[in-house]
Design an enzyme around this catalytic site. Structure first.
Site, PDB file in Angstrom:
ATOM      1  N   GLU A   1     -16.613  -8.035  -4.961  1.00 34.24           N
ATOM      2  CA  GLU A   1     -15.171  -7.738  -4.829  1.00 34.24           C
ATOM      3  C   GLU A   1     -14.357  -9.031  -4.778  1.00 34.24           C
ATOM      4  O   GLU A   1     -13.321  -9.159  -5.423  1.00 34.24           O
ATOM      5  CB  GLU A   1     -14.905  -6.937  -3.542  1.00 34.24           C
ATOM      6  CG  GLU A   1     -15.232  -5.455  -3.614  1.00 34.24           C
ATOM      7  CD  GLU A   1     -14.154  -4.657  -4.343  1.00 34.24           C
ATOM      8  OE1 GLU A   1     -13.218  -5.257  -4.889  1.00 34.24           O
ATOM      9  OE2 GLU A   1     -14.275  -3.417  -4.373  1.00 34.24           O
TER      10      GLU A   1
ATOM     11  N   CYS B   1      -3.907   5.962  -0.159  1.00 38.71           N
ATOM     12  CA  CYS B   1      -3.412   4.669  -0.624  1.00 38.71           C
ATOM     13  C   CYS B   1      -3.138   4.662  -2.126  1.00 38.71           C
ATOM     14  O   CYS B   1      -2.981   3.611  -2.728  1.00 38.71           O
ATOM     15  CB  CYS B   1      -4.413   3.573  -0.266  1.00 38.71           C
ATOM     16  SG  CYS B   1      -4.850   3.566   1.485  1.00 38.71           S
TER      17      CYS B   1
ATOM     18  N   LYS C   1     -12.048  -7.538   5.960  1.00 31.56           N
ATOM     19  CA  LYS C   1     -11.471  -6.651   6.958  1.00 31.56           C
ATOM     20  C   LYS C   1     -12.375  -5.461   7.199  1.00 31.56           C
ATOM     21  O   LYS C   1     -12.845  -4.876   6.218  1.00 31.56           O
ATOM     22  CB  LYS C   1     -10.125  -6.150   6.414  1.00 31.56           C
ATOM     23  CG  LYS C   1      -9.400  -5.210   7.319  1.00 31.56           C
ATOM     24  CD  LYS C   1      -8.183  -4.692   6.634  1.00 31.56           C
ATOM     25  CE  LYS C   1      -7.629  -3.579   7.494  1.00 31.56           C
ATOM     26  NZ  LYS C   1      -6.584  -2.860   6.852  1.00 31.56           N
TER      27      LYS C   1
ATOM     28  N   TYR D   1      -3.390  -8.833  16.327  1.00 30.89           N
ATOM     29  CA  TYR D   1      -2.401  -8.288  17.270  1.00 30.89           C
ATOM     30  C   TYR D   1      -2.388  -9.080  18.576  1.00 30.89           C
ATOM     31  O   TYR D   1      -1.532  -8.879  19.418  1.00 30.89           O
ATOM     32  CB  TYR D   1      -2.698  -6.804  17.543  1.00 30.89           C
ATOM     33  CG  TYR D   1      -2.768  -6.003  16.253  1.00 30.89           C
ATOM     34  CD1 TYR D   1      -1.596  -5.616  15.602  1.00 30.89           C
ATOM     35  CD2 TYR D   1      -3.995  -5.690  15.658  1.00 30.89           C
ATOM     36  CE1 TYR D   1      -1.651  -4.937  14.401  1.00 30.89           C
ATOM     37  CE2 TYR D   1      -4.051  -4.997  14.461  1.00 30.89           C
ATOM     38  CZ  TYR D   1      -2.880  -4.623  13.830  1.00 30.89           C
ATOM     39  OH  TYR D   1      -2.926  -3.960  12.642  1.00 30.89           O
TER      40      TYR D   1
ATOM     41  N   LYS E   1     -12.373  -4.831   1.870  1.00 32.16           N
ATOM     42  CA  LYS E   1     -11.855  -3.972   2.924  1.00 32.16           C
ATOM     43  C   LYS E   1     -12.780  -2.772   3.037  1.00 32.16           C
ATOM     44  O   LYS E   1     -12.952  -2.014   2.079  1.00 32.16           O
ATOM     45  CB  LYS E   1     -10.438  -3.530   2.572  1.00 32.16           C
ATOM     46  CG  LYS E   1      -9.845  -2.566   3.591  1.00 32.16           C
ATOM     47  CD  LYS E   1      -8.407  -2.256   3.260  1.00 32.16           C
ATOM     48  CE  LYS E   1      -7.813  -1.272   4.245  1.00 32.16           C
ATOM     49  NZ  LYS E   1      -6.415  -0.982   3.928  1.00 32.16           N
TER      50      LYS E   1
ATOM     51  N   SER F   1      -6.874  -3.141  14.332  1.00 27.31           N
ATOM     52  CA  SER F   1      -6.342  -2.400  15.481  1.00 27.31           C
ATOM     53  C   SER F   1      -7.421  -1.911  16.449  1.00 27.31           C
ATOM     54  O   SER F   1      -7.246  -1.992  17.663  1.00 27.31           O
ATOM     55  CB  SER F   1      -5.505  -1.226  14.980  1.00 27.31           C
ATOM     56  OG  SER F   1      -6.273  -0.384  14.137  1.00 27.31           O
TER      57      SER F   1
ATOM     58  N   CYS G   1      -0.139   4.231   1.634  1.00 24.02           N
ATOM     59  CA  CYS G   1      -0.529   5.240   2.628  1.00 24.02           C
ATOM     60  C   CYS G   1       0.570   5.599   3.635  1.00 24.02           C
ATOM     61  O   CYS G   1       0.661   6.743   4.047  1.00 24.02           O
ATOM     62  CB  CYS G   1      -1.825   4.864   3.328  1.00 24.02           C
ATOM     63  SG  CYS G   1      -1.789   3.273   4.154  1.00 24.02           S
TER      64      CYS G   1
ATOM     65  N   CYS H   1       0.848  -1.182   0.000  1.00 28.88           N
ATOM     66  CA  CYS H   1       0.000   0.000   0.000  1.00 28.88           C
ATOM     67  C   CYS H   1       0.885   1.234   0.000  1.00 28.88           C
ATOM     68  O   CYS H   1       2.061   1.159   0.327  1.00 28.88           O
ATOM     69  CB  CYS H   1      -0.924   0.012   1.209  1.00 28.88           C
ATOM     70  SG  CYS H   1      -2.312   1.142   0.969  1.00 28.88           S
TER      71      CYS H   1
HETATM   72  C1  PBG Z   1      -3.242   0.315   4.728  1.00 27.97           C
HETATM   73  C2  PBG Z   1      -3.780  -0.499   5.836  1.00 27.97           C
HETATM   74  C3  PBG Z   1      -4.641  -0.117   6.888  1.00 27.97           C
HETATM   75  C4  PBG Z   1      -4.775  -1.236   7.704  1.00 27.97           C
HETATM   76  C5  PBG Z   1      -4.045  -2.275   7.126  1.00 27.97           C
HETATM   77  N1  PBG Z   1      -3.452  -1.804   5.958  1.00 27.97           N
HETATM   78  C6  PBG Z   1      -5.210   1.190   7.256  1.00 27.97           C
HETATM   79  C7  PBG Z   1      -6.139   1.883   6.377  1.00 27.97           C
HETATM   80  O1  PBG Z   1      -6.623   1.361   5.357  1.00 27.97           O
HETATM   81  O2  PBG Z   1      -6.389   3.046   6.684  1.00 27.97           O
HETATM   82  C8  PBG Z   1      -5.579  -1.298   8.969  1.00 27.97           C
HETATM   83  C9  PBG Z   1      -5.174  -2.362   9.913  1.00 27.97           C
HETATM   84  C10 PBG Z   1      -5.673  -2.188  11.292  1.00 27.97           C
HETATM   85  O3  PBG Z   1      -6.462  -1.283  11.620  1.00 27.97           O
HETATM   86  O4  PBG Z   1      -5.257  -2.999  12.123  1.00 27.97           O
HETATM   87  N2  PBG Z   1      -4.095   0.632   3.710  1.00 27.97           N
END
Ligand code: PBG
Length: 315
Positions: free
Chosen positions: A225, A122, A240, A304, A187, A266, A114, A112
């Protein structure tokens, strides 16, 4: 129904079992830091200095955890995220050193932009818009540089249309036929990612991610998707976040015959940790949560909680 719930019998009838092999450990690799740094909104979780990444992997391997997904925090950012595809970039270096010390570890790399762009989006930005096909060209380059470093699986997470097809074609042209693709297929634009953005320094400077990540009101769209990604050549599809999206995992499981990964993100981690810290819920919630993700139909779980649950599963 209670006959089979007797204490000595009930384990025989468990339909879903969580095992250490199901878990993937996320590692935030920091190119600048010299010491492990705790992430404020993710108590007990750390950014790992590049020089210490093999130590972290060693600790996990000793617990039986063998699969890792790596996120890089580069020393420099620019408009197009060019640090992301350099052979001397943070992830490329991390992959090489892990593979050198632990050839059997399974290394998955997040693809990615970002964390590598100054604007924190991204993709490539022009006039406030995130450009799809311009971004694909860069994503292809990142994938090849990760493969060259020794990644087993690449995981595009930017939700650009055609990202899987581009990566498959680009890898194949360079003879990386055996590098697999785990696509972040469904996602969602989720509020559960905020702690990660602190961890990876990937917060966007304007707008939001709703023009590329999915709308959480939708579920049929997730199946579209996933179907597209399978057609484009994904080996593993991902959903996700996980916890508020168990229905999506279950629908995908019922329809597709492909390995499904779920990302226990997270914000989900932060909520559980906060509850435990306050004494309002018990630690057992972690195991229950991960088992629920498995029961919903995930084959793999990125979490995590991996280390703490691995300890629990071994005890
Ligand atoms: C990058 C990415 C993100 C996460 C994983 N890869 C953040 C986002 O899309 O803003 C989130 C993972 C998490 O919250 O644990 N694109």
């Amino acid at each position: 129904m209670r006959r089979l719930r007797k204490e000595n019998l009930r384990n025989l009838f468990r339909e879903s079992k969580l095992s250490i092999e199901d878990l993937i450990v996320p590692i935030f690799v920091d190119e600048v830091a010299k010491e492990r740094k705790e992430i404020t909104s993710m108590p007990g979780y750390f950014r790992i200095p590049l020089e210490k990444v093999t130590e972290e992997v060693k600790d996990c391997m000793e617990l039986g955890l063998k699969a890792f997904i790596l996120f890089g925090i580069p020393k420099k950012k620019d408009e197009i995220g060019s640090e992301a595809f350099k052979d001397e970039g943070v992830i490329q270096k991390a992959v090489r050193s892990i593979k050198h010390d632990f050839p059997d570890a399974v290394i998955i790399t997040d693809i990615c932009l970002c964390a590598y762009t100054t604007h924190g989006h991204c993709g490539v930005v022009k006039n406030g818009k995130i450009l799809n096909d311009e971004t694909l060209k860069i994503i292809g380059k990142i994938a090849v540089s990760h493969a060259r470093a020794g990644a087993d699986i690449v995981a595009p997470s930017g939700m650009m249309d055609g990202m899987v097809k581009t990566i498959r074609e680009t890898l194949d042209i360079q003879d990386f036929f055996d590098v697999a693709i785990m696509s972040y297929s469904a996602k969602y634009a989720s509020n559960f990612y905020f702690p990660f953005r602190e961890a990876a320094e990937s917060i966007y400077k304007f707008g939001d991610r709703k023009t590329y990540q999915m709308d959480f009101h939708n579920s049929d769209e997730a199946l579209r998707e996933i179907e597209l990604d399978i057609k484009e050549g994904a080996d593993i599809v991902m959903i996700k976040p996980a916890l508020a999206y168990l229905d999506i995992i279950r629908r995908a499981r019922d329809v597709f015959r492909i390995p499904i990964a779920a990302y226990n993100v997270s914000g989900e981690y932060a909520m559980i940790k906060a509850g435990i810290e306050k004494g309002w819920i018990s630690k057992e919630v972690i195991y229950e949560t991960l088992t629920a993700i498995k029961r919903a139909g995930a084959n793999l779980i990125i979490t995590y909680h991996a280390k703490e649950v691995a300890e629990y599963l071994r005890s």
